[in-house]
Design a protein around this motif. Structure first.
Motif, PDB file in Angstrom:
ATOM      1  N   MET A  50       0.813  -1.213   0.000  1.00 51.56           N
ATOM      2  CA  MET A  50       0.000   0.000   0.000  1.00 51.56           C
ATOM      3  C   MET A  50       0.853   1.271   0.000  1.00 51.56           C
ATOM      4  SD  MET A  50      -2.887   1.058   2.709  1.00 51.56           S
ATOM      5  CE  MET A  50      -3.748  -0.461   2.843  1.00 51.56           C
ATOM      6  N   ILE A  51       1.950   1.245   0.748  1.00 45.38           N
ATOM      7  CA  ILE A  51       2.781   2.445   0.935  1.00 45.38           C
ATOM      8  C   ILE A  51       3.201   3.126  -0.379  1.00 45.38           C
ATOM      9  CG2 ILE A  51       5.183   3.072   1.567  1.00 45.38           C
ATOM     10  CD1 ILE A  51       3.862   3.376   4.045  1.00 45.38           C
ATOM     11  N   PRO A  52       3.739   2.394  -1.362  1.00 40.88           N
ATOM     12  CA  PRO A  52       4.166   3.095  -2.584  1.00 40.88           C
ATOM     13  C   PRO A  52       3.015   3.731  -3.364  1.00 40.88           C
ATOM     14  CG  PRO A  52       5.050   0.864  -2.519  1.00 40.88           C
ATOM     15  CD  PRO A  52       4.028   0.959  -1.449  1.00 40.88           C
ATOM     16  N   LEU A  53       1.788   3.288  -3.098  1.00 42.51           N
ATOM     17  CA  LEU A  53       0.646   3.818  -3.855  1.00 42.51           C
ATOM     18  C   LEU A  53       0.105   5.109  -3.256  1.00 42.51           C
ATOM     19  CD1 LEU A  53      -1.315   0.451  -4.262  1.00 42.51           C
ATOM     20  CD2 LEU A  53       0.290   1.460  -5.873  1.00 42.51           C
ATOM     21  N   ILE A  54       0.579   5.448  -2.057  1.00 42.60           N
ATOM     22  CA  ILE A  54       0.044   6.628  -1.375  1.00 42.60           C
ATOM     23  C   ILE A  54       0.971   7.819  -1.560  1.00 42.60           C
ATOM     24  CG2 ILE A  54      -0.479   7.555   0.931  1.00 42.60           C
ATOM     25  CD1 ILE A  54      -1.507   4.670   1.511  1.00 42.60           C
ATOM     26  N   HIS A  55       0.385   8.925  -1.976  1.00 41.44           N
ATOM     27  CA  HIS A  55       1.205  10.114  -2.237  1.00 41.44           C
ATOM     28  C   HIS A  55       0.925  11.238  -1.252  1.00 41.44           C
ATOM     29  CE1 HIS A  55       2.555   8.010  -5.745  1.00 41.44           C
ATOM     30  NE2 HIS A  55       1.301   7.814  -6.117  1.00 41.44           N
ATOM     31  N   ASP A  56      -0.100  11.054  -0.417  1.00 39.72           N
ATOM     32  CA  ASP A  56      -0.404  12.061   0.586  1.00 39.72           C
ATOM     33  C   ASP A  56       0.518  11.845   1.795  1.00 39.72           C
ATOM     34  OD1 ASP A  56      -1.841  14.045   2.027  1.00 39.72           O
ATOM     35  OD2 ASP A  56      -2.914  12.443   3.071  1.00 39.72           O
TER      36      ASP A  56
END
Lengths: 73, 187
Positions: A50-56
């Motif tokens: 999940m981490i790499p997909l989050i940009h906030d």
């Protein structure tokens, strides 16, 4: 009366139970730990993906905190 | 050329690894090697499956996580960690500009093979003159059910070989073999 009240407390009853059947309790404890390990294994991988997909940034920080806690399990 | 190989002996190889794969220290040493490399060779990409990757990969932490699983299931004998590596020559990549991106995708996808089989692994990509080598350090005890990974069975090697050829084909666009991830136990 006082004694029976004390025995009636949850903690004491638990202590007596554990002392009378240690092997069963240990087995249950290990079984639960093994089940938890399987869940942690899957959760960690889910978070890693999940981490790499989050940009906030704020969300990333929250997830990092969760991962830090998961790492302790 | 695409090839899956494994190592389980103490013979000293060109990469300087002198492990027996049966001691606690070997787990740490192999994980350390996979993450940081040695002999001046550092990996170009590092990742893991079913282990703590963020905020940073730490050999100590990963080795401890693997050890905990083995202790939990009382399986601290025999092979403690597996060392498998995939060699892919650079001529397998038709588009030379995307080599680095594609090799990362291949490494991640093949890492999924171990994850969906129920095993923790950490892996890295090393670049050599004419080839890429993806090294996998795999915990031999499954956190899912405590099963031990069979090491020497030809069928397993054949399945891994089929899987990697399929993945390379999918990523590079070259025709490859067929592999269905749904065959894996925990997909």
């Amino acid at each position: 009366m006082k004694l029976s009240k004390e025995i009636g407390q949850k903690g004491l009853i638990k202590e007596i139970f554990v002392k009378s059947s240690p092997s069963k309790s240990q087995r249950t404890c290990r079984y639960n730990a093994q089940k938890a390990a399987a869940h942690v294994f899957k959760i960690k991988e889910g978070l890693n993906r999940m981490i790499p997909l989050i940009h906030d940034e704020a969300t990333k920080e929250i997830l990092n905190e969760i991962i830090k806690e998961a790492a302790k399990l | 050329m695409i090839e899956v190989s494994r190592r389980s002996t103490k013979t000293l190889k060109t990469d300087g690894l002198h492990l027996h794969y049966r001691e606690e220290q070997d787990i740490y040493n192999l994980v350390h090697y996979v993450i940081y490399g040695n002999n001046g060779k550092a990996p170009i990409y590092v990742n893991g499956k079913g282990i703590t990757v963020y905020p940073q990969l730490s050999a100590q932490q990963i080795a401890e996580e693997m050890l905990k699983i083995q202790q939990l299931y009382h399986k601290c004998r025999g092979l403690r960690i597996r060392h498998e590596f995939v060699t892919i020559t650079k001529d397998e990549f038709p588009d030379k500009r995307c080599c680095t991106t594609q090799i990362r995708q291949i490494a991640d996808r093949f890492g999924d093979y171990y994850f969906y089989s129920g095993f923790q692994c950490v892996y890295s990509v090393f670049e050599e003159l004419d080839r890429y080598v993806i090294r996998y350090a795999i915990n031999t005890v499954s956190p899912m059910d405590g099963a031990k990974y069979s090491y020497n069975e030809y069928d397993i090697w054949e399945r891994e070989q089929c899987c990697i050829e399929c993945i390379v084909g999918q990523v590079t666009g070259k025709p490859g073999r067929e592999f269905d991830f749904r065959e894996l136990e925990y997909y």
